[in-house]
Design a protein around this motif. Structure first.
Motif, PDB file in Angstrom:
ATOM      1  N   THR A 138       1.962   9.275  -2.172  1.00  0.00           N
ATOM      2  CA  THR A 138       3.354  10.143  -2.076  1.00  0.00           C
ATOM      3  C   THR A 138       4.178   8.885  -1.668  1.00  0.00           C
ATOM      4  O   THR A 138       3.974   7.759  -1.215  1.00  0.00           O
ATOM      5  CB  THR A 138       3.345  11.258  -1.238  1.00  0.00           C
ATOM      6  N   ASP A 139       5.394   9.259  -2.028  1.00  0.00           N
ATOM      7  CA  ASP A 139       6.678   8.173  -1.642  1.00  0.00           C
ATOM      8  C   ASP A 139       6.715   7.894  -0.059  1.00  0.00           C
ATOM      9  O   ASP A 139       7.050   8.772   0.746  1.00  0.00           O
ATOM     10  CB  ASP A 139       7.874   8.805  -2.110  1.00  0.00           C
ATOM     11  N   ARG A 140       6.287   6.718   0.239  1.00  0.00           N
ATOM     12  CA  ARG A 140       6.243   6.340   1.701  1.00  0.00           C
ATOM     13  C   ARG A 140       6.954   4.973   1.620  1.00  0.00           C
ATOM     14  O   ARG A 140       6.988   4.392   2.844  1.00  0.00           O
ATOM     15  CB  ARG A 140       4.881   6.204   2.339  1.00  0.00           C
ATOM     16  N   ILE A 141       7.592   4.584   0.814  1.00  0.00           N
ATOM     17  CA  ILE A 141       8.292   3.151   0.900  1.00  0.00           C
ATOM     18  C   ILE A 141       9.608   3.686   1.504  1.00  0.00           C
ATOM     19  O   ILE A 141      10.684   4.296   1.102  1.00  0.00           O
ATOM     20  CB  ILE A 141       8.882   2.832  -0.538  1.00  0.00           C
ATOM     21  N   ARG A 142       9.981   2.701   2.633  1.00  0.00           N
ATOM     22  CA  ARG A 142      11.201   3.088   3.517  1.00  0.00           C
ATOM     23  C   ARG A 142      12.125   2.186   2.934  1.00  0.00           C
ATOM     24  O   ARG A 142      12.099   1.020   2.426  1.00  0.00           O
ATOM     25  CB  ARG A 142      10.958   2.644   4.766  1.00  0.00           C
ATOM     26  N   ALA A 145       1.108  -1.179  -0.072  1.00  0.00           N
ATOM     27  CA  ALA A 145      -0.193   0.077   0.027  1.00  0.00           C
ATOM     28  C   ALA A 145       1.024   1.219  -0.029  1.00  0.00           C
ATOM     29  O   ALA A 145       0.370   2.331   0.393  1.00  0.00           O
ATOM     30  CB  ALA A 145      -1.003   0.015   1.384  1.00  0.00           C
ATOM     31  N   LEU A 146       2.059   1.225  -0.508  1.00  0.00           N
ATOM     32  CA  LEU A 146       2.900   2.137  -0.713  1.00  0.00           C
ATOM     33  C   LEU A 146       3.705   2.484  -2.160  1.00  0.00           C
ATOM     34  O   LEU A 146       3.354   1.532  -2.783  1.00  0.00           O
ATOM     35  CB  LEU A 146       4.385   2.187   0.266  1.00  0.00           C
ATOM     36  N   VAL A 147       4.009   3.634  -2.460  1.00  0.00           N
ATOM     37  CA  VAL A 147       4.639   3.963  -3.568  1.00  0.00           C
ATOM     38  C   VAL A 147       5.996   4.559  -3.523  1.00  0.00           C
ATOM     39  O   VAL A 147       6.073   5.441  -2.416  1.00  0.00           O
ATOM     40  CB  VAL A 147       3.642   4.705  -4.583  1.00  0.00           C
ATOM     41  N   ASN A 148       6.673   4.770  -4.502  1.00  0.00           N
ATOM     42  CA  ASN A 148       7.852   5.379  -4.693  1.00  0.00           C
ATOM     43  C   ASN A 148       8.306   5.567  -6.201  1.00  0.00           C
ATOM     44  O   ASN A 148       7.731   5.158  -7.170  1.00  0.00           O
ATOM     45  CB  ASN A 148       9.139   4.987  -3.778  1.00  0.00           C
ATOM     46  N   GLY A 149       9.444   6.036  -6.371  1.00  0.00           N
ATOM     47  CA  GLY A 149       9.770   6.296  -7.790  1.00  0.00           C
ATOM     48  C   GLY A 149      10.131   4.926  -8.639  1.00  0.00           C
ATOM     49  O   GLY A 149      10.082   4.926  -9.878  1.00  0.00           O
ATOM     50  N   ASN A 150      10.146   3.843  -7.943  1.00  0.00           N
ATOM     51  CA  ASN A 150      10.401   2.521  -8.646  1.00  0.00           C
ATOM     52  C   ASN A 150       8.934   1.855  -8.904  1.00  0.00           C
ATOM     53  O   ASN A 150       9.060   0.682  -9.331  1.00  0.00           O
ATOM     54  CB  ASN A 150      11.123   1.565  -7.628  1.00  0.00           C
ATOM     55  N   GLU A 161      16.673   9.626  -0.295  1.00  0.00           N
ATOM     56  CA  GLU A 161      16.647  10.878  -0.706  1.00  0.00           C
ATOM     57  C   GLU A 161      15.138  11.498  -0.820  1.00  0.00           C
ATOM     58  O   GLU A 161      15.221  12.765  -0.845  1.00  0.00           O
ATOM     59  CB  GLU A 161      17.019  10.842  -2.245  1.00  0.00           C
ATOM     60  N   ASN A 162      14.183  10.761  -0.375  1.00  0.00           N
ATOM     61  CA  ASN A 162      12.835  11.459  -0.190  1.00  0.00           C
ATOM     62  C   ASN A 162      12.464  11.717   1.311  1.00  0.00           C
ATOM     63  O   ASN A 162      11.405  12.007   1.590  1.00  0.00           O
ATOM     64  CB  ASN A 162      11.797  10.497  -0.977  1.00  0.00           C
ATOM     65  N   GLY A 163      13.355  11.478   2.047  1.00  0.00           N
ATOM     66  CA  GLY A 163      13.172  11.723   3.548  1.00  0.00           C
ATOM     67  C   GLY A 163      12.508  10.365   4.333  1.00  0.00           C
ATOM     68  O   GLY A 163      12.113  10.541   5.578  1.00  0.00           O
ATOM     69  N   ASN A 164      12.485   9.337   3.888  1.00  0.00           N
ATOM     70  CA  ASN A 164      11.901   8.080   4.398  1.00  0.00           C
ATOM     71  C   ASN A 164      12.919   7.374   5.216  1.00  0.00           C
ATOM     72  O   ASN A 164      13.993   7.271   4.758  1.00  0.00           O
ATOM     73  CB  ASN A 164      11.303   7.224   3.479  1.00  0.00           C
ATOM     74  N   ALA A 165      12.484   7.178   6.390  1.00  0.00           N
ATOM     75  CA  ALA A 165      13.360   6.451   7.351  1.00  0.00           C
ATOM     76  C   ALA A 165      13.884   5.054   7.217  1.00  0.00           C
ATOM     77  O   ALA A 165      13.051   4.292   6.575  1.00  0.00           O
ATOM     78  CB  ALA A 165      12.939   6.749   8.970  1.00  0.00           C
TER      79      ALA A 165
END
Length: 565
Positions: A440-444, A354-359, A546-550
């Motif tokens: 929004t990008d929430r993949i850690r 249930a997460l997304v990012n640039g990949n 780089e997107n600030g995800n821990a």
């Protein structure tokens, strides 16, 4: 023999976007010989600022062929791709603050006698973003007065360069109540044409589209474009719009005209239906200063199926409209209701999440059914969009799922809103109340690979008086591009009963690529680390991508332990 060994489980996931493999040393064409029964060539890329010619480091360069390979340019603006077979490749270049480019690189067999591949070198200039263009649109009335034209559509186009093309080359704006419009974050040094469309949202016809040009814009510059003055056409008298594409049995027909109709001259038969019923007497109103006609069905109901509406109207200036409008009256008599709540899953590194990012490559949306719907439209609005844009549709009320390819939608932490709108033959449910979801990008980031064993040489004495003796290194690979301004926390703990002077050692963290960090253990100049028996703790919990995800730490704790035995 002394060695370091890791003491934690490793979470394996996904794949690592490789860093640059080769270093470009020449811009001339080169050849790679045929070896090992394989043809292997290179594509070299040099990126520079279009204005300053300075190299652009950290740009994302994607080689698109049978599969996608992504590299980043180094401090000199170089990157390269190796091991390529003959064929055509697309090279996509992206850099924050700059307009992207897509160019074609074709690798060919350079000889029929001795097979080889001719390498390709691309020297590309990128224009910075940040320029803007503003202006106003006016309408000229019959007395020659200039009035702000609200709701007019303004287009800005700029041509692609001779080699390659910009990723985006068309912008759209709508004039506000003062007739003003604005285009923001344009590429610099473009040759652009700006045009005002000739029909306003209010339905008034204007003279042919006006066109203006802008050129030589610089990043940060705001250019005012000379105002457009559009003259209303007073010669043409025509039907501008109607609602005949979706008429229910009890609907009224609504017609808009380019000029006011002379209602005092209406005669019996000037508005009649298929059966010859004269409808002038049941016209409910002339709206918008007699430019809009509302016609109710005879006896309160149109015949089901095919219908005709005959018009013979004269404008206040004496022009005539005489035509027959044909339409089908259906059973749909109301707009559909709103769809139910929308949710999504995405495919990431081979699993649903249930997460997304640039990949993220594919997002699967699902929503609840809407009453009265014949289908659904999916809209998206990214940070750079002026409004929601329709991107996909379904054609059945029961079809409430849709897979959407979202490549490059969530780069650089971008946020993208999606909403679903129910549709039927009558029209669409309002966008304002449509259910939506914001992605929004929430993949850690995760640790991809074990650093393995850390072997030490037999001798730990450094006889050099100037250089650190490197004993060994351990690498940590992550699933995401990381914020390389941050470092892991390193802690040294002596495990021997005999005291050990840790100041003899050099223990450092460094980034060897955007997704790989390295711990280096060494002995300082002139020091002897014989008797070393220690633990080195490496904490990754403070790192972020780089997107600030821990960082997603191992399940047991946030620490990785390297032990010297």
């Amino acid at each position: 023999m002394p060695r370091f060994a890791r003491l934690f489980p490793v979470v394996l996931a996904g794949f690592l976007l490789a860093g640059c493999e080769d270093t470009m040393t020449s811009t001339s064409q080169e050849t790679t010989t045929y070896t090992g029964n394989k043809l292997a060539g290179h594509v070299y890329v040099l990126l520079r600022d279009q204005v300053t010619s300075s190299p652009l480091a950290g740009a994302k360069v994607s080689l698109l062929g049978d599969s996608a390979t992504v590299h980043a340019t180094d401090s000199l603006g170089w990157t390269s791709f190796s091991g390529l077979t003959p064929g055509q490749y697309l090279v996509k270049v992206e850099k924050t603050g700059y307009a992207g480019r897509i160019v074609t690189a074709t690798l060919v067999d350079g000889s029929s006698d001795v097979p080889r591949v001719v390498d390709v070198s691309l020297d590309l200039d990128l224009p910075r973003l940040g320029a803007s263009a503003t202006g106003k649109v006016y309408s000229i009335d019959r007395l020659g007065n200039s009035l702000p034209l609200s709701g007019d559509t303004i287009d800005l186009y700029y041509a692609a360069p001779a080699v390659g093309s910009w990723i985006a080359d068309h912008f759209l704006a709508v004039s506000d109540s003062q007739g003003s419009y604005s285009f923001q974050n344009l590429p610099e040094d473009i040759q652009a044409s700006i045009s005002a469309r000739s029909v306003s949202l209010a339905g008034t016809v204007y003279a042919p589209t006006a066109t203006g040009t802008v050129s030589g814009l610089k990043s940060g510059e705001s250019r005012f474009v000379p105002a457009f003055s559009l003259t209303a056409s007073i010669e043409a008298f025509s039907l501008l719009s109607d609602n005949l594409s979706a008429i229910a049995l009890t609907d009224s027909v609504v017609l808009s005209f380019s000029q006011a109709v002379d209602t005092t001259a209406l005669r019996s038969g000037d508005v009649s239906d298929s059966a010859g019923n004269q409808l002038v007497a049941i016209v409910s109103s002339w709206a918008a200063k007699a430019t809009r006609l509302v016609v109710k069905p005879f006896a309160g109901r149109w015949p089901a199926g095919s219908n005709a509406l005959h018009l013979n109207l004269k404008s206040t200036q004496g022009a005539v409209v005489a035509q027959t409008l044909r339409f089908t009256a259906g059973t749909v008599n109301a707009l559909p209701g709103q769809a139910g709540a929308i949710g999504f899953t995405s495919s990431y590194q081979g699993r649903d999440t249930a997460l997304v990012n640039g990949n993220t490559g594919l997002v699967n949306f699902k929503w609840g059914k809407a009453s009265g719907a014949d289908g659904y439209d999916l809209y998206k609005k990214a940070r750079g969009d002026n409004a929601f844009v329709k991107v996909a549709s379904t054609s059945k009320r029961t079809d409430t799922t849709l897979g959407f390819v979202s490549t490059d939608y969530f780069l650089n932490g971008d946020t993208v809103a999606f909403l679903v709108v129910a549709t039927n033959a009558k029209g669409s449910a309002p966008l304002s109340g449509a259910p939506q979801v914001v992605l929004t990008d929430r993949i850690r980031p995760e640790l991809l690979s074990s650093p393995g064993e850390f072997a030490l040489p037999p001798s730990l004495a450094n006889g050099s008086g100037t250089k650190t003796l490197v004993l060994d290194t351990v690498d940590f690979s992550f699933s995401e591009d990381m914020d390389t301004t941050q470092s892991a926390q390193l802690t040294f703990t002596n495990k021997d009963t005999v005291a050990f002077d840790a100041s003899k050692l050099s223990i450092t963290w460094s980034w060897i690529s955007r997704s790989t960090g390295r711990v280096t253990l060494g002995v300082k100049p002139g020091k002897d680390a014989t008797g070393l028996n220690a633990e080195i703790s490496v904490s990754l919990s403070a790192l972020k991508d780089e997107n600030g995800n821990a960082f997603l730490a191992p399940l047991q704790n946030d620490w990785l332990i390297l032990v010297a035995k």
